[in-house]
Design an enzyme around this catalytic site. Structure first.
Site, mmCIF file in Angstrom:
data_model
loop_
_atom_site.group_PDB
_atom_site.id
_atom_site.type_symbol
_atom_site.label_atom_id
_atom_site.label_comp_id
_atom_site.label_asym_id
_atom_site.label_seq_id
_atom_site.Cartn_x
_atom_site.Cartn_y
_atom_site.Cartn_z
ATOM 1 N N LYS A 29 -7.608 2.522 -9.354
ATOM 2 C CA LYS A 29 -7.284 2.866 -8.115
ATOM 3 C C LYS A 29 -8.309 1.897 -7.378
ATOM 4 O O LYS A 29 -9.093 1.564 -7.476
ATOM 5 C CB LYS A 29 -8.110 4.175 -7.675
ATOM 6 C CG LYS A 29 -7.966 4.895 -6.224
ATOM 7 C CD LYS A 29 -6.820 5.254 -6.071
ATOM 8 C CE LYS A 29 -6.414 5.521 -4.640
ATOM 9 N NZ LYS A 29 -5.784 4.378 -3.739
ATOM 10 N N LYS A 36 -17.233 2.863 -8.094
ATOM 11 C CA LYS A 36 -17.177 3.556 -6.807
ATOM 12 C C LYS A 36 -16.668 4.824 -7.038
ATOM 13 O O LYS A 36 -17.235 5.972 -6.763
ATOM 14 C CB LYS A 36 -16.019 2.609 -5.700
ATOM 15 C CG LYS A 36 -16.480 3.230 -4.292
ATOM 16 C CD LYS A 36 -15.583 2.296 -3.314
ATOM 17 C CE LYS A 36 -15.889 0.895 -3.417
ATOM 18 N NZ LYS A 36 -15.038 0.275 -2.381
ATOM 19 N N LYS A 49 -7.620 -3.373 -8.389
ATOM 20 C CA LYS A 49 -7.774 -4.145 -6.931
ATOM 21 C C LYS A 49 -6.367 -5.204 -7.108
ATOM 22 O O LYS A 49 -6.179 -5.719 -8.260
ATOM 23 C CB LYS A 49 -8.881 -4.932 -6.751
ATOM 24 C CG LYS A 49 -9.129 -5.251 -5.270
ATOM 25 C CD LYS A 49 -9.578 -4.051 -4.489
ATOM 26 C CE LYS A 49 -10.360 -4.138 -3.298
ATOM 27 N NZ LYS A 49 -11.057 -2.922 -2.823
ATOM 28 N N ASN A 64 -11.566 -2.162 10.124
ATOM 29 C CA ASN A 64 -11.675 -0.739 9.931
ATOM 30 C C ASN A 64 -12.987 0.012 9.568
ATOM 31 O O ASN A 64 -13.229 0.842 10.288
ATOM 32 C CB ASN A 64 -10.222 -0.435 9.002
ATOM 33 C CG ASN A 64 -10.247 1.123 8.517
ATOM 34 O OD1 ASN A 64 -10.965 1.359 7.752
ATOM 35 N ND2 ASN A 64 -9.784 1.816 9.461
ATOM 36 N N SER A 119 -8.775 8.760 0.060
ATOM 37 C CA SER A 119 -7.463 8.326 -0.768
ATOM 38 C C SER A 119 -7.118 9.187 -1.762
ATOM 39 O O SER A 119 -5.953 9.635 -1.769
ATOM 40 C CB SER A 119 -7.686 7.044 -1.168
ATOM 41 O OG SER A 119 -7.126 5.829 -0.317
#
Ligand code: GLU
Length: 428
Positions: free
Chosen positions: A70, A94, A106, A221, A362
């Protein structure tokens, strides 16, 4: 020498330090120090002028021990494979720290999205998926937005994937637009999560949030929603943000001593994330150099822009008043700056804990996609607050129990969870 470390070397150095403290076996280290898989590819894109241009794309899958990989996809002119490797590695930690059943990945494309038309961006996004679709999927690897990518881009990528596999698959990617399979709360999630961890850290430090001021680097963001939430949740004031100016090709700090109005600044920010200087000056903002944010006399610093911003040089400007550094960005603090924070007793909320709100939301998005049943914003934010709260306290407890710096404690929690999953799966 650490000033010259690239982000992946920095991630490996952080890992090695904790692997030593944990006395991790050499095979476990070998597995976790390097990514599981990497994809390097060319993306041909027909430009508006009819010419074919080829972009360099990457996807790094660092670990799938705890679940599908992810992590976001960055569109950035200075993208390098080592940056993507580092960011993929940090995603593994994370997800583990946030206790969501996912691994780390990533992606990146070397490009400057501000120079691309809407059509070119769409073709580039679809081109990325054409190269990667066999190796991503809801149970394989689930990309998301990051620096330079947007919910609309995620929508195009989801559509391309769904076309290629022949069925509607919203769960292949998260951070999608609302109405296009996205989750309420996703846009605000990372900044909101950053401030939840600050709230808990201030409680731990015995500081009344209402009396604090905070300086933020960035106005993307993460920074925008951290600034908005800081005022609402903590009650303190944000005295500055910094921002990239697309015309001048440099950053500035926008300050107001009695507190910035983040909603106003958002309203004068263009699609490339540049704040309108003239309008800001008219509203009483001071425009200072890019690094001015780091020298502010505040209790809280939030680097929420790009990796390496708090380094051996810039850290010298940090005021003695600073008690807390909350890493909204991925990898903003170099090992040299870390040493100084440790020495000066500055409390640090490490990146992969501090900014885990984005990927946690997410995860909620993909759960909603799987159920085809969507939650209210209130439900999302409440679940997010709870997850971030638990994650923060788990790391804090580890830091107290092992008497280690918060970054090392976060690594300990994460490495422990990933190692346990590998053992349970019979890999070790
Ligand atoms: N790009 C964000 C991060 O670095 C979010 C990743 C995701 O949602 O998968 O955490």
């Amino acid at each position: 020498m650490s000033a010259n470390l690239n982000p992946f070397e920095m991630a490996q150095r952080q890992f090695d330090e904790v692997a030593d403290q944990l006395d991790l076996s050499s095979d476990t280290r070998a597995l976790l120090r390097n990514p599981l898989r990497e994809f390097h590819f060319q993306i041909p894109v027909r430009m508006d002028n009819g010419q074919l241009k080829t972009f360099r794309g990457y996807r790094v899958q660092h670990s799938d021990a705890r679940g599908p990989c992810k992590g976001g996809i960055r569109f950035h002119p200075a993208e390098t494979i080592d940056t993507v490797r580092a960011l993929a590695t940090w995603m593994t930690w994370k997800c583990a720290v946030a206790d969501i059943p996912l691994g780390g990945g990533k992606g990146g494309v070397i490009c400057d999205p501000s120079t691309l038309s809407v059509g070119e961006k769409e073709r580039l996004c679809r081109g990325w998926v054409k190269q990667m679709w066999r190796n991503i999927g809801p149970r394989i690897d689930v990309p998301a937005p990051d620096v330079g990518t947007t919910p609309q881009m995620m929508g195009w990528m989801m559509d391309e994937y769904s076309k290629l596999v022949g069925n509607y698959t919203p769960g292949v990617i998260t951070g999608k637009p609302l109405g296009g399979g996205g989750s309420l709360g996703r846009t605000a999630a990372t900044g909101f999560g950053v401030v939840v961890t600050i709230r808990e850290a201030l409680k731990h430090l015995g500081i009344n949030g209402k009396n604090t001021s905070c300086a933020i680097q960035g106005f993307g963001n993460v920074a925008q929603y951290a600034a908005l939430t800081y005022k609402d949740m903590i009650g303190g004031k944000v005295v500055c943000v910094s921002c990239w100016d697309n015309a001048d090709k440099k950053s500035y700090t926008f300050s107001k001593d009695d507190g910035i109005d983040a909603a106003f600044l958002q309203s004068i920010t263009d699609q490339y994330g540049t704040i309108n200087k003239a309008k800001a000056i008219e509203a009483g903002y001071k425009i200072e150099d890019a690094d001015a944010w780091i020298g502010k006399d505040v209790e809280v610093l939030i680097p929420a822009a790009i990796e390496g911003a708090v380094n051996g040089e810039t850290v010298k400007r940090v005021s003695k008043k600073v008690r807390l550094v909350a890493e909204g960005a991925n990898g903003p603090t170099t090992p040299e700056a870390d040493e100084l924070f440790k020495k000066n007793g500055v409390f640090l909320i490490p990146d992969f804990l501090c900014n885990a709100g984005g990927v946690t939301c997410s995860y909620f998005e993909s759960v909603q996609n799987d159920m085809n049943f969507y939650w209210s914003e209130e439900e999302v934010m409440q679940k997010l607050d709870q997850k971030m709260n638990v994650a923060f306290h788990k790391v804090l407890e580890m830091s107290k129990a092992r008497k280690v710096y918060m970054r090392n404690a976060a690594y300990m929690v994460a490495i422990d969870a990933v190692t346990r999953a590998m053992q349970l799966r019979g890999w070790l």
